[in-house]
Design an enzyme around this catalytic site. Structure first.
Site, mmCIF file in Angstrom:
data_model
loop_
_atom_site.group_PDB
_atom_site.id
_atom_site.type_symbol
_atom_site.label_atom_id
_atom_site.label_comp_id
_atom_site.label_asym_id
_atom_site.label_seq_id
_atom_site.Cartn_x
_atom_site.Cartn_y
_atom_site.Cartn_z
ATOM 1 N N HIS A 1 0.859 -1.189 0.000
ATOM 2 C CA HIS A 1 0.000 0.000 0.000
ATOM 3 C C HIS A 1 0.890 1.231 0.000
ATOM 4 O O HIS A 1 1.690 1.432 0.918
ATOM 5 C CB HIS A 1 -0.928 0.020 1.217
ATOM 6 N N CYS A 2 0.764 2.054 -1.035
ATOM 7 C CA CYS A 2 1.629 3.219 -1.189
ATOM 8 C C CYS A 2 0.909 4.462 -0.681
ATOM 9 O O CYS A 2 -0.107 4.871 -1.260
ATOM 10 C CB CYS A 2 2.030 3.403 -2.654
ATOM 11 N N PRO A 3 1.392 5.098 0.383
ATOM 12 C CA PRO A 3 0.724 6.323 0.867
ATOM 13 C C PRO A 3 0.870 7.489 -0.096
ATOM 14 O O PRO A 3 0.042 8.392 -0.092
ATOM 15 C CB PRO A 3 1.433 6.602 2.199
ATOM 16 N N ASN B 1 -1.985 7.007 -2.219
ATOM 17 C CA ASN B 1 -3.247 6.811 -1.507
ATOM 18 C C ASN B 1 -4.016 5.648 -2.130
ATOM 19 O O ASN B 1 -5.234 5.695 -2.288
ATOM 20 C CB ASN B 1 -4.101 8.084 -1.520
#
Length: 360
Positions: free
Chosen positions: A183-185, A188
């Protein structure tokens, strides 16, 4: 006299009998307590027993509160991270258009002007396109109900639904993701089957753009930095507000591009290694443990999703013909990845599978 002795002996026998009975009862009670303690400990251990438990499992349990905090912070601050990426990138683009391009047009030869204009705009288009597609394209989710074409390998204990191969549960999105990488912040969004190529292409072209900006602006950076160093002299230099803004903008853009090139370039190289091996970030840890386990048994681990270095890149980029290296890699392309992410067959772009499907 004899009657007293008989009475005394009878009393002593009764006393000894009572003493033995008390000792037996205490022994019996002690034995019962020990049995209850052993039975309770056995019940507790049976509830907590896990044949797959190891040091990593214990660390995960200890860091579970931290994971929960990070998940919630990432979920709520994802929009902030995306806005930060857009703001920083836009600031560098504005500095290039306002400060650097006019200087290039005035001082550089015509050939270098064409090179900077064409390459710079092509790189910018590729960055914007792939970042937009990475944040707007869903990574892919398995169906909630079992279907005939879904080769489920397990059941997700959080979604309580079939989980196909290479599918993992994202605690931030709170759902399973097909071929989940992480999951890449900064997006998002999860990086999964349908947007993995966009994510990697964004990293690649962003790194290329930052390196290009840092190398081409090296001389301008040192001139601007030397000018800023003279601000504290006595008497101060006669720089106008526009000149001071130009110096600080050039230094800011060069430092930002160089920092991003180092950080994002390292991440891009790491993902390049994973793609070459036919793995995702999650599968890297799983395959490493499985390789050690089979090595202990004298066996060799084979990655069932690897088609060789070149084959893995063809499958990942969707290159089926030679012209696709240009139309699908060097130009913006919205072609979907091979397969649905529910099952994993040999891709048509790979002549033959390089590794067997099972460990031997």
């Amino acid at each position: 006299m004899r009657s007293r002795r008989r009475m005394y002996s009878a009393v002593m026998r009764f006393f000894l009998k009572c003493l033995r009975l008390g000792q037996r009862r205490r022994f019996w009670l002690t034995r019962q307590v020990e049995q209850l303690w052993l039975y309770g400990r056995l019940c507790l251990r049976s509830l907590l027993y896990n044949s797959f438990a190891d040091g990593d499992t214990a660390l995960d349990a200890l860091f579970e509160p931290i994971y929960w905090l990070v998940d919630h912070v990432t979920r709520w601050f994802g929009v902030v991270f995306v806005a930060l990426v857009i703001t920083l990138t836009s600031s560098v683009v504005v500095i290039v258009y306002v400060c650097l391009i006019p200087l290039i047009l005035q001082t550089y030869p015509i050939a270098w002007v064409f090179w900077h204009i064409i390459y710079g705009h092509w790189n910018l288009v590729m960055i914007v396109f792939h970042y937009y597609m990475a944040i707007t394209t869903q990574p892919g989710y398995p169906p909630q109900q079992s279907k005939s074409d879904v080769a489920a390998v397990s059941i997700c204990r959080k979604c309580i639904a079939p989980k196909p191969a290479r599918t993992h549960h994202c605690s931030i999105c709170n759902r399973c993701v097909l071929k989940m990488d992480h999951h890449c912040p900064w997006l998002n969004n999860c990086v999964g089957h349908f947007n993995h190529r966009y994510f990697f292409s964004f990293m690649l072209f962003m790194t290329m753009g930052c390196i290009y900006s840092s190398v081409s602006g090296w001389d301008m950076f040192w001139e601007a930095y030397a000018a800023i160093e003279t601000y504290s002299q006595t008497p101060p230099p006669t720089f106008s507000f526009r000149q001071r803004a130009f110096h600080k903008s050039v230094v800011y853009a060069w430092v930002l591009c160089s920092s991003v090139a180092l950080a994002l370039g390292a991440l891009m190289l790491w993902h390049s290694v994973l793609i070459t091996r036919g793995e995702t970030s999650i599968e890297r840890h799983i395959n490493r443990k499985e390789r050690k386990r089979l090595q202990w048994k004298g066996k060799v681990f084979r990655n069932p999703y690897s088609y060789g270095p070149l084959g893995n890149w063809k499958v990942f980029l969707g290159v089926e013909r030679h012209r696709h290296w240009v139309t699908r890699v060097l130009l913006p392309s919205t072609h979907p990845p091979y397969g649905s992410g529910l099952s994993w067959d040999t891709a048509p772009c790979v002549a033959e599978q390089k590794t067997p499907l099972l460990a031997i």
